[in-house]
Scaffold this motif. Structure first.
Motif, mmCIF file in Angstrom:
data_model
loop_
_atom_site.group_PDB
_atom_site.id
_atom_site.type_symbol
_atom_site.label_atom_id
_atom_site.label_comp_id
_atom_site.label_asym_id
_atom_site.label_seq_id
_atom_site.Cartn_x
_atom_site.Cartn_y
_atom_site.Cartn_z
ATOM 1 N N UNK A 81 8.823 -10.937 21.279
ATOM 2 C CA UNK A 81 9.849 -10.781 20.261
ATOM 3 C C UNK A 81 11.053 -10.062 20.826
ATOM 4 N N UNK A 82 10.744 -8.944 21.498
ATOM 5 C CA UNK A 82 11.849 -8.179 22.088
ATOM 6 C C UNK A 82 12.614 -9.037 23.083
ATOM 7 N N UNK A 83 11.871 -9.754 23.925
ATOM 8 C CA UNK A 83 12.503 -10.599 24.941
ATOM 9 C C UNK A 83 13.375 -11.674 24.307
ATOM 10 N N UNK A 84 12.759 -12.302 23.291
ATOM 11 C CA UNK A 84 13.509 -13.348 22.576
ATOM 12 C C UNK A 84 14.791 -12.799 21.985
ATOM 13 N N UNK A 120 13.469 -3.252 28.740
ATOM 14 C CA UNK A 120 12.586 -3.854 27.708
ATOM 15 C C UNK A 120 11.232 -3.182 27.715
ATOM 16 N N UNK A 121 10.724 -2.996 28.925
ATOM 17 C CA UNK A 121 9.395 -2.362 29.048
ATOM 18 C C UNK A 121 9.404 -0.961 28.442
ATOM 19 N N UNK A 122 10.496 -0.260 28.702
ATOM 20 C CA UNK A 122 10.630 1.088 28.142
ATOM 21 C C UNK A 122 10.600 1.042 26.611
ATOM 22 N N UNK A 123 11.379 0.077 26.110
ATOM 23 C CA UNK A 123 11.432 -0.104 24.654
ATOM 24 C C UNK A 123 10.053 -0.433 24.086
ATOM 25 N N UNK A 124 9.447 -1.355 24.871
ATOM 26 C CA UNK A 124 8.109 -1.798 24.454
ATOM 27 C C UNK A 124 7.157 -0.608 24.403
ATOM 28 N N UNK A 125 7.180 0.171 25.448
ATOM 29 C CA UNK A 125 6.281 1.332 25.530
ATOM 30 C C UNK A 125 6.553 2.285 24.369
ATOM 31 N N UNK A 126 7.846 2.449 24.099
ATOM 32 C CA UNK A 126 8.233 3.340 23.018
ATOM 33 C C UNK A 126 7.695 2.832 21.684
ATOM 34 N N UNK A 127 7.911 1.500 21.502
ATOM 35 C CA UNK A 127 7.407 0.849 20.284
ATOM 36 C C UNK A 127 5.905 1.035 20.167
ATOM 37 N N UNK A 128 5.253 0.804 21.331
ATOM 38 C CA UNK A 128 3.788 0.895 21.331
ATOM 39 C C UNK A 128 3.337 2.298 20.942
ATOM 40 N N UNK A 129 4.033 3.282 21.442
ATOM 41 C CA UNK A 129 3.715 4.670 21.100
ATOM 42 C C UNK A 129 3.808 4.904 19.610
#
Lengths: 591, 164
Positions: free
Chosen positions: A36-39, A163-172
């Motif tokens: 989703x983030x990538x898209x 993106x990965x950072x964002x993803x990690x943040x989201x995951x947290x």
């Protein structure tokens, strides 16, 4: 086995469900988040690319120097925050927001880059790869543009690392919220399960109390759901059971009361001849103090006839058995034993034995038989005498002048004896059968005694016996039948005179004792020995038979006196000292 | 049953009685009038009578003296007639004594009991004096006959031979 409480089980199940739900959500989210983030990013970049292309094409209408490309790239880079690269159609890099002019020339040709190739071929190129230039994973997107005399490719690139950072943040964030949800639901679940299990725990306590026989506890009704209904059912069940048990207890108590108030002894056995029940009367009859339950009847009643009877009943050979047995515990007792089988649903379940103590009945029967024999004897004797003397006279004693007169007087005496015997017997039978009519009237005690004394004055005078009267003049009146009272007085005085030697004395003492007048007839006669004393009131009992006969006694006088006194509600007794005299006393109630 | 030895021992007594003409009769009866009635009529008929009014006294005298007949009442003071009859019948010295029970007890079991204790006659009151006298006369005559038979029996002969 460890007992796990219900609310823990419920909590566990609820937790499992929550964890499963949350984790499913988490994994779903996790798998879709990245794409989703990538898209999203790609879309953004795509739009920005389109904007950049427009901007580029507008700006490039007149300026076409390579320095312009570099400037444009720099300004766009600054405005968008992206790495902006402008590549010529031959692959030469015309401008790059991240590079200086000097560096720009060193940059290799970009024609072979997949995004560039794609951009020329399809109008939009996308590639994710490692950039050796800036040593990062990058997302590259390129779009072709055209200007005056040539064309090129506008490329935006974003480090994927972001993106990965964002993803990690989201995951947290997701993970923390999941843990929060988990903890919250855990608490809620625990409360809920406690709320659900609480009434059940209570009901279980009620049921346990019921099992232990305590029916006073009631389950609380908290809701109208199934648990509430269960509580209601439990309560009504408790009430019904209590009711039934109360009824059974009442029946049992009634049975116990019947059994224990029964005069007869009862034994109940099972079909194996073992005693299952026994009432207090039976224990009393057989003097038992141990618990006989489970024993066989023969072990406690050592009587073969009873054992045989039980055996016959239990073998179904007899439906009603009656036996008369005699036991010595410690004196002889005669018992009538009735035995019946206990049948339920056509099955033999045991036997009931009922023991009637008929010792007293037999004794009374014996007394009656003895009485009949005595009457027969007492009647036959004077008749024999009368008949015998008459026969003797007829057979020749008529000529025996010496004895004739005496024989006739014997006949006269014995006829007299027979007559008084018959009178006494009739009196006795009338009193005993209750047919003697007594007219109880208030009588003046002093005069009624004095009248009786007068009757016997001559008889006393003949033996020079003095009468002494000791009657208080103020003595209250008695309630008595005058004729019968006189009969008692005359009888006692007559006896006193008969058994008192000449020149003796007979005293009549009246006194007030409670609600009675007590009359004592005291003589100075021969007295009565201790062994005769208890039997003196028995019918036909005579201390000295010959003397009694000689004095014209029937052996029934005292027995009649006793009956009359007790019919008046009084008492008769005697005290005596052989050789010194006797005292006959009786009481008659006051008016 | 009597053994030969006992028989020989009592024989002299039997001989003495046989020689004697008058029969001795004991009248055991506690009713004075009836005792007198029986005694009077028996002596009128040539018997020698002894009047006893008490059971114990009768028992005592019967163990010491031998009578030809005992007229016995049952309901007696101290000892009852059945027991007296039994002791008389068990006494070897009195084997020749007849017992006539004269009683007011007229029930069949009493008669059976009288038979059991060995009474020779059972007469119930009220009774006929004549009948009583006849029975006693008959019994004494029969006893005399029995006695003579005994004399000519083998035991009797051996005794008389020994005597010769």
């Amino acid at each position: 086995m460890m007992k796990i409480k219900l609310h823990w089980k419920l909590t566990f199940v609820f937790c499992l469900v929550v964890i499963l739900a949350v984790s499913t959500g988490y994994f779903y989210l996790d798998s879709h988040l990245k794409s989703y983030i990538e898209n999203n990013l790609e879309n953004n970049i795509k739009h920005q690319l389109a904007l950049g292309k427009d901007l580029l094409e507008t700006n490039l209408k007149d300026k076409v120097t390579p320095a312009d490309f570099q400037e444009l790239a720099l300004s766009m880079d600054k405005a968008l925050g992206l790495r902006v690269t402008i590549i010529a159609s031959d692959g030469k890099v015309l401008g790059d927001g991240e590079l200086t002019k000097e560096h720009l020339f060193k940059v290799e040709n970009h024609a072979g880059r997949p995004e560039v190739k794609d951009a020329f071929a399809a109008g939009l190129g996308l590639s994710k790869r490692y950039s050796y230039t800036i040593k990062k994973y990058m997302l590259y997107m390129a779009i072709p543009f055209a200007y005056g005399q040539g064309s090129g490719v506008l490329r935006f690139s974003v480090p994927l690392h972001d993106i990965e950072l964002l993803e990690a943040k989201m995951r947290n964030v997701v993970a923390i919220s999941i843990i929060c949800i988990l903890l919250l639901s855990l608490g809620l679940t625990f409360l809920a399960s406690v709320f659900i299990s609480q009434p059940l725990t209570e009901m279980s306590a009620v049921a346990e109390a019921m099992a232990k026989g305590d029916f006073s506890k009631r389950a609380r009704m908290r809701s109208r759901d199934e648990i509430g209904q269960l509580a209601q059912s439990l309560n009504s069940m408790s009430e019904q059971i209590k009711d039934k048990i109360d009824r059974i207890d009442a029946e049992r108590a009634k049975l116990d009361l019947v059994l224990s108030s029964m005069f007869e002894g009862v034994i109940v056995t099972d079909d194996k001849e073992r005693i299952t029940l026994m009432n207090p009367s039976l224990r009393k009859i057989f003097l038992l103090d141990s618990n006989p339950e489970g024993k066989k009847p023969l072990e406690i009643i050592r009587n073969a006839a009873v054992a045989e009877m039980v055996d016959k009943i239990l073998k179904g050979k007899q439906h009603l058995a009656t036996e008369e047995i005699s036991v010595n515990i410690p004196e002889e007792r005669i018992l009538r034993v009735n035995g019946v089988p206990i049948m339920r649903n056509n099955r033999l379940e045991g036997a009931i034995l009922v023991f009637h103590d008929i010792t007293e009945l037999r004794r009374l029967e014996q007394i009656r038989q003895d009485f009949v024999a005595n009457v027969s004897h007492e009647l036959r004797t004077p008749i024999s005498s009368i008949k015998g003397y008459a026969e003797t006279i007829l057979e020749g004693a008529l000529e025996d002048k010496e004895n004739l007169k005496e024989f006739i007087s014997i006949i006269y005496q014995d006829s007299d004896r027979l007559a008084s015997l018959i009178n006494d017997l009739l009196d006795l039978s009338r009193i005993e059968s209750g047919k003697m009519k007594m007219l109880f009237m208030p009588l003046d005690t002093v005069s009624v005694i004095k009248r009786a004394v007068t009757v016997l004055e001559n008889q006393a005078k003949a033996k020079s016996i003095t009468f002494r009267l000791d009657i208080p003049s103020n003595i209250p009146r008695i309630r008595a039948d005058e004729a019968r009272f006189s009969q008692v007085m005359i009888n006692l005085l007559d006896n006193a005179i008969k058994y008192t030697p000449e020149n003796g004395s007979v005293s009549i003492i009246a006194s007030l004792v409670d609600n009675y007048v007590q009359v004592d007839v005291v003589d100075t006669g021969i007295g009565i020995s201790e062994k005769d004393l208890p039997r003196i009131f028995e019918r036909f009992y005579r201390v000295d038979k010959a003397r009694s006969r000689e004095l014209g006694g029937t052996g029934l006088g005292l027995s009649i006196v006793k009956h009359i006194v007790s019919a008046h509600g009084g008492r008769l007794w005697v005290k005596s000292e052989p050789g010194l005299g006797s005292t006959f006393s009786f009481t008659i109630p006051l008016v | 049953m009597l053994s030969t030895g006992n028989l020989l021992e009592v024989y002299p007594m039997m001989e003495a009685q046989a020689v004697k003409k008058e029969k001795r009769i004991m009248v055991v009866e506690d009713d004075i009038n009836i005792n007198r009635l029986v005694s009077y009529n028996l002596s009128k008929n040539g018997f020698i009578t002894e009047s006893v009014y008490d059971g114990f006294e009768a028992q005592e005298r019967l163990s010491r003296e031998v009578f030809d007949v005992v007229v016995l009442d049952i309901m007696l003071p101290s000892i009852d007639g059945f027991r007296i009859c039994k002791t008389v019948k068990e006494n070897p010295a009195a084997f020749n004594t007849f017992v006539v029970i004269l009683t007011a007890r007229a029930e069949s079991q009493d008669m059976v009991y009288g038979n059991m204790v060995g009474a020779d006659y059972y007469i119930t009151k009220p009774f006929s004096v004549n009948k009583l006298i006849n029975i006693i006369k008959e019994l004494t005559v029969m006893r005399d006959k029995k006695y003579s038979v005994l004399l000519h029996s083998s035991i009797g002969r051996s005794w008389s031979e020994g005597g010769n």
